[in-house]
Motif scaffolding. Structure first.
Motif, PDB file in Angstrom:
ATOM      1  N   LEU A   1       8.568  -4.984  -8.988  1.00 28.80           N
ATOM      2  CA  LEU A   1       7.929  -4.512  -7.807  1.00 28.80           C
ATOM      3  C   LEU A   1       6.895  -3.663  -8.171  1.00 28.80           C
ATOM      4  CD1 LEU A   1       8.907  -3.517  -5.025  1.00 28.80           C
ATOM      5  CD2 LEU A   1       9.885  -1.526  -5.965  1.00 28.80           C
ATOM      6  N   ARG A   2       6.565  -3.085  -9.387  1.00 25.08           N
ATOM      7  CA  ARG A   2       5.209  -2.455  -9.464  1.00 25.08           C
ATOM      8  C   ARG A   2       4.150  -3.445  -9.601  1.00 25.08           C
ATOM      9  NH1 ARG A   2       6.491  -0.450 -14.008  1.00 25.08           N
ATOM     10  NH2 ARG A   2       7.367   1.231 -13.445  1.00 25.08           N
ATOM     11  N   PHE A   3       4.504  -4.528 -10.176  1.00 22.99           N
ATOM     12  CA  PHE A   3       3.399  -5.606 -10.305  1.00 22.99           C
ATOM     13  C   PHE A   3       3.067  -6.407  -8.756  1.00 22.99           C
ATOM     14  CE2 PHE A   3       3.217  -5.781 -14.673  1.00 22.99           C
ATOM     15  CZ  PHE A   3       1.995  -6.582 -14.991  1.00 22.99           C
ATOM     16  N   ALA A   4       4.352  -6.474  -8.007  1.00 27.38           N
ATOM     17  CA  ALA A   4       4.120  -6.899  -6.486  1.00 27.38           C
ATOM     18  C   ALA A   4       3.297  -5.984  -5.933  1.00 27.38           C
ATOM     19  CB  ALA A   4       5.609  -7.189  -6.091  1.00 27.38           C
ATOM     20  N   ILE A   5       3.298  -4.722  -5.680  1.00 30.44           N
ATOM     21  CA  ILE A   5       2.742  -3.829  -5.089  1.00 30.44           C
ATOM     22  C   ILE A   5       1.352  -3.807  -5.338  1.00 30.44           C
ATOM     23  CG2 ILE A   5       2.481  -1.441  -4.252  1.00 30.44           C
ATOM     24  CD1 ILE A   5       4.788  -2.913  -3.101  1.00 30.44           C
ATOM     25  N   VAL A   6       1.100  -3.996  -6.592  1.00 25.22           N
ATOM     26  CA  VAL A   6      -0.504  -3.991  -6.988  1.00 25.22           C
ATOM     27  C   VAL A   6      -1.053  -5.144  -6.619  1.00 25.22           C
ATOM     28  CG1 VAL A   6      -1.947  -3.987  -9.043  1.00 25.22           C
ATOM     29  CG2 VAL A   6      -0.106  -2.474  -9.244  1.00 25.22           C
ATOM     30  N   VAL A   7      -0.321  -6.426  -6.594  1.00 26.65           N
ATOM     31  CA  VAL A   7      -0.740  -7.612  -6.035  1.00 26.65           C
ATOM     32  C   VAL A   7      -1.103  -7.566  -4.566  1.00 26.65           C
ATOM     33  CG1 VAL A   7      -0.429 -10.065  -5.334  1.00 26.65           C
ATOM     34  CG2 VAL A   7       0.199  -9.105  -7.749  1.00 26.65           C
TER      35      VAL A   7
ATOM     36  N   ALA B   1      -2.879  -5.720 -17.032  1.00 26.48           N
ATOM     37  CA  ALA B   1      -3.250  -6.829 -16.087  1.00 26.48           C
ATOM     38  C   ALA B   1      -3.453  -6.213 -14.838  1.00 26.48           C
ATOM     39  CB  ALA B   1      -2.205  -7.947 -16.232  1.00 26.48           C
ATOM     40  N   TYR B   2      -3.027  -4.960 -14.490  1.00 29.43           N
ATOM     41  CA  TYR B   2      -3.074  -4.461 -13.248  1.00 29.43           C
ATOM     42  C   TYR B   2      -4.897  -4.415 -12.872  1.00 29.43           C
ATOM     43  CZ  TYR B   2       1.364  -2.167 -13.812  1.00 29.43           C
ATOM     44  OH  TYR B   2       2.826  -1.873 -13.794  1.00 29.43           O
ATOM     45  N   PHE B   3      -5.600  -4.072 -13.623  1.00 32.09           N
ATOM     46  CA  PHE B   3      -7.200  -4.193 -13.556  1.00 32.09           C
ATOM     47  C   PHE B   3      -7.527  -5.743 -13.288  1.00 32.09           C
ATOM     48  CE2 PHE B   3      -6.246  -0.346 -15.997  1.00 32.09           C
ATOM     49  CZ  PHE B   3      -6.633   0.651 -14.986  1.00 32.09           C
ATOM     50  N   LEU B   4      -6.813  -6.559 -13.962  1.00 32.44           N
ATOM     51  CA  LEU B   4      -7.288  -8.086 -13.915  1.00 32.44           C
ATOM     52  C   LEU B   4      -7.009  -8.502 -12.266  1.00 32.44           C
ATOM     53  CD1 LEU B   4      -6.354  -9.827 -17.045  1.00 32.44           C
ATOM     54  CD2 LEU B   4      -8.638  -8.959 -16.466  1.00 32.44           C
ATOM     55  N   ILE B   5      -5.828  -7.999 -11.939  1.00 35.68           N
ATOM     56  CA  ILE B   5      -5.550  -8.193 -10.577  1.00 35.68           C
ATOM     57  C   ILE B   5      -6.299  -7.616  -9.312  1.00 35.68           C
ATOM     58  CG2 ILE B   5      -3.448  -7.845  -8.814  1.00 35.68           C
ATOM     59  CD1 ILE B   5      -1.572  -7.974 -11.182  1.00 35.68           C
ATOM     60  N   LEU B   6      -6.770  -6.343  -9.658  1.00 38.02           N
ATOM     61  CA  LEU B   6      -7.693  -5.713  -8.918  1.00 38.02           C
ATOM     62  C   LEU B   6      -9.113  -6.440  -8.705  1.00 38.02           C
ATOM     63  CD1 LEU B   6      -6.987  -1.831 -10.205  1.00 38.02           C
ATOM     64  CD2 LEU B   6      -7.137  -2.626  -7.571  1.00 38.02           C
ATOM     65  N   PHE B   7      -9.571  -7.042  -9.746  1.00 34.84           N
ATOM     66  CA  PHE B   7     -10.815  -7.559  -9.886  1.00 34.84           C
ATOM     67  C   PHE B   7     -10.765  -8.894  -9.638  1.00 34.84           C
ATOM     68  CE2 PHE B   7     -11.714  -3.695 -12.944  1.00 34.84           C
ATOM     69  CZ  PHE B   7     -11.820  -3.003 -11.766  1.00 34.84           C
TER      70      PHE B   7
ATOM     71  N   ILE C   1      -8.775  -5.425  -0.879  1.00 32.46           N
ATOM     72  CA  ILE C   1     -10.050  -5.899  -1.559  1.00 32.46           C
ATOM     73  C   ILE C   1     -10.375  -7.329  -1.092  1.00 32.46           C
ATOM     74  CG2 ILE C   1     -11.124  -6.688  -3.718  1.00 32.46           C
ATOM     75  CD1 ILE C   1      -9.473  -4.381  -5.258  1.00 32.46           C
ATOM     76  N   VAL C   2      -9.295  -8.328  -1.015  1.00 33.87           N
ATOM     77  CA  VAL C   2      -9.716  -9.556  -0.765  1.00 33.87           C
ATOM     78  C   VAL C   2      -9.957  -9.689   0.803  1.00 33.87           C
ATOM     79  CG1 VAL C   2      -8.718 -11.767  -0.845  1.00 33.87           C
ATOM     80  CG2 VAL C   2      -8.493 -10.292  -2.627  1.00 33.87           C
TER      81      VAL C   2
ATOM     82  N   TYR D   1     -13.061  -1.123  -4.520  1.00 34.62           N
ATOM     83  CA  TYR D   1     -12.355  -1.251  -5.828  1.00 34.62           C
ATOM     84  C   TYR D   1     -11.693  -0.001  -6.133  1.00 34.62           C
ATOM     85  CZ  TYR D   1     -14.857  -5.653  -5.831  1.00 34.62           C
ATOM     86  OH  TYR D   1     -15.323  -6.843  -5.554  1.00 34.62           O
ATOM     87  N   VAL D   2     -12.558   1.041  -6.051  1.00 33.04           N
ATOM     88  CA  VAL D   2     -12.067   2.476  -6.257  1.00 33.04           C
ATOM     89  C   VAL D   2     -11.046   2.999  -5.418  1.00 33.04           C
ATOM     90  CG1 VAL D   2     -12.584   4.863  -6.869  1.00 33.04           C
ATOM     91  CG2 VAL D   2     -13.856   2.996  -7.746  1.00 33.04           C
TER      92      VAL D   2
END
Length: 414
Positions: free
Chosen positions: A184-190, A147-153, A197-198, A355-356
């Motif tokens: 924490l890992r998910f929070a930082i990716v978000v 889901a890291y990639f879903l968050i990224l995109f 990106i946003v 994105y990259v």
């Protein structure tokens, strides 16, 4: 063989699912069987190596790293004392450190797209159902790591996938209250995805952001090793962070888990003391041996191995950078670090799309986080690390414009 190569994007989720067996409440597959499946998967990847789409400079780094892993594997045969346990450790550690070879296949945007499409459309729902039924809550974040990639995109996703992101985040928070690193890992990716990106707030600060994540952990490690400043102890002594996260049971009764509890200093001390005692700090102890401890803790397998071998050792630990150091020494650690930091730099400074570039920043964060967590496994968490690397060392991904990346995302999740 071509028809088997086409199965790689569909076989990887199975390999990842098997790799999370330790957080499952039922024993659904043996270690030997899981290693055999992983070995077959690697064989398919190896057959596809000539089609790899990788920056030439990174190829040199990767080839040197892989040669050193093979060298460490061969050295392991001279260390074996107990055939069954030591051979299993040797094969397990070697396959873990060879996981970067998935870069050969997934550096191709079309093949990467097939993987994300299959996971999001066909795999995610049944995996969530199985996860809720048979896995402990602490394992939710690892099983949902793609889901890291879903968050990224997220900004470019159809509405149904945006809703899916929120459901996944809720499950990660619910399952990770006693596992600080997962949340924490998910929070930082978000956070990084939102800012880069946003909002594109940090677009002009990417050099500072990358340098912060890449250099800070090395500085803190040197300060801690020299006894000048220990960040883990400093956080543990901070009364403002002394928050109860959860209660757990052990042989002594109820244990309160604190948000700022220091669970890393004694691991660093054990690993460094072992490397100095055995003079293994330069080339490591091979994948057969771990680091010495006064008391065994963690998975039950450590206790079983102790009963068979009499070794008070943990073959691996929770701190990502310490495992390559234990097994392959300082040389292996430097090569392993380059395998992550070099792609991070390529993504941030050579990527033509946001994105990259953001993936490059997240990779730098995950390098920093490996000084705290990021234990190598065959599960999704480690796999997503190397998938991010694959994006950042792919000339095709790096050359895409923002609009071209949007088209790629749309074609993946349409």
């Amino acid at each position: 063989m071509n028809k088997y190569l086409k199965s790689i994007p569909f076989l990887l989720p199975i390999v990842a699912f098997i790799g999370e067996r330790q957080t499952c409440t039922i024993q659904y597959i043996s270690l030997t069987a899981s290693l055999a499946i992983t070995l077959y998967f690697y064989y398919l990847i190896y057959k596809n190596r000539k089609e790899a789409n990788i920056i030439p400079d990174y190829k040199k780094i990767m080839n040197l790293y892989l040669l050193y892993v093979i060298f460490t594997f061969i050295r392991g045969f001279w260390v074996i004392e107990f055939w069954t346990d030591d051979t299993r450790s040797l094969v397990n550690g070697t396959l873990l450190m060879l996981m970067p070879i998935i870069i050969w296949y997934f550096s191709n945007p079309d093949k990467f797209s097939q993987l994300l499409s299959f996971w999001s459309k066909k795999w995610i729902v049944p995996s969530i159902i199985i996860m809720l039924l048979f896995f402990v809550k602490e394992g939710y974040a690892h099983l949902l790591a793609p889901a890291y990639f879903l968050i990224l995109f997220y900004k470019e996703l159809p509405k149904k996938y945006r809703r899916c992101v929120w459901i996944i985040l809720a499950m990660v928070i619910y399952g990770g209250l006693s596992a600080r690193s997962n949340v924490l890992r998910f929070a930082i990716v978000v956070l990084l995805s939102y800012l880069f990106i946003v909002k594109q707030i940090f677009r002009n600060l990417k050099r500072i952001s990358w340098s912060f994540f890449a250099i800070l952990p090395i500085v803190l490690l040197l300060l801690g090793t020299l006894g000048i400043y220990n960040p883990f102890e400093a956080l543990s002594n901070n009364a403002n962070l002394n928050i109860n996260l959860a209660e757990a049971q052990d042989k002594t009764g109820t244990v309160i888990q604190k948000a700022n509890e220091d669970t890393r200093t004694f691991i660093y001390e054990g690993v460094l003391a072992t490397s100095l005692k055995n003079d293994s700090w330069l080339i490591g102890r091979t994948f057969v041996r771990g680091y010495e401890v006064d008391q065994l803790f963690g998975v039950e397998a450590y206790q079983i191995i102790f009963e068979r071998t009499g070794r008070m050792e943990r073959i691996s630990c929770e701190v990502g950078i310490l495992n390559p150091f234990t097994w392959m020494g300082l040389i292996g650690l430097l090569l392993y670090s380059l395998m992550i930091l070099a792609p991070s730099w390529y993504g941030v400074f050579r990527g033509r799309n946001k994105y990259v570039q953001c993936v490059g920043i997240i990779l730098a964060f995950r390098f920093m986080f490996s000084f705290i967590e990021e234990m190598q496994t065959f599960g999704w968490n480690t796999i997503t690390l190397w998938l991010m690397v694959a994006m950042c060392i792919s000339p095709k991904f790096l050359k895409m414009s923002n609009n071209e990346m949007k088209i790629w995302i749309y074609s993946t999740f349409k």
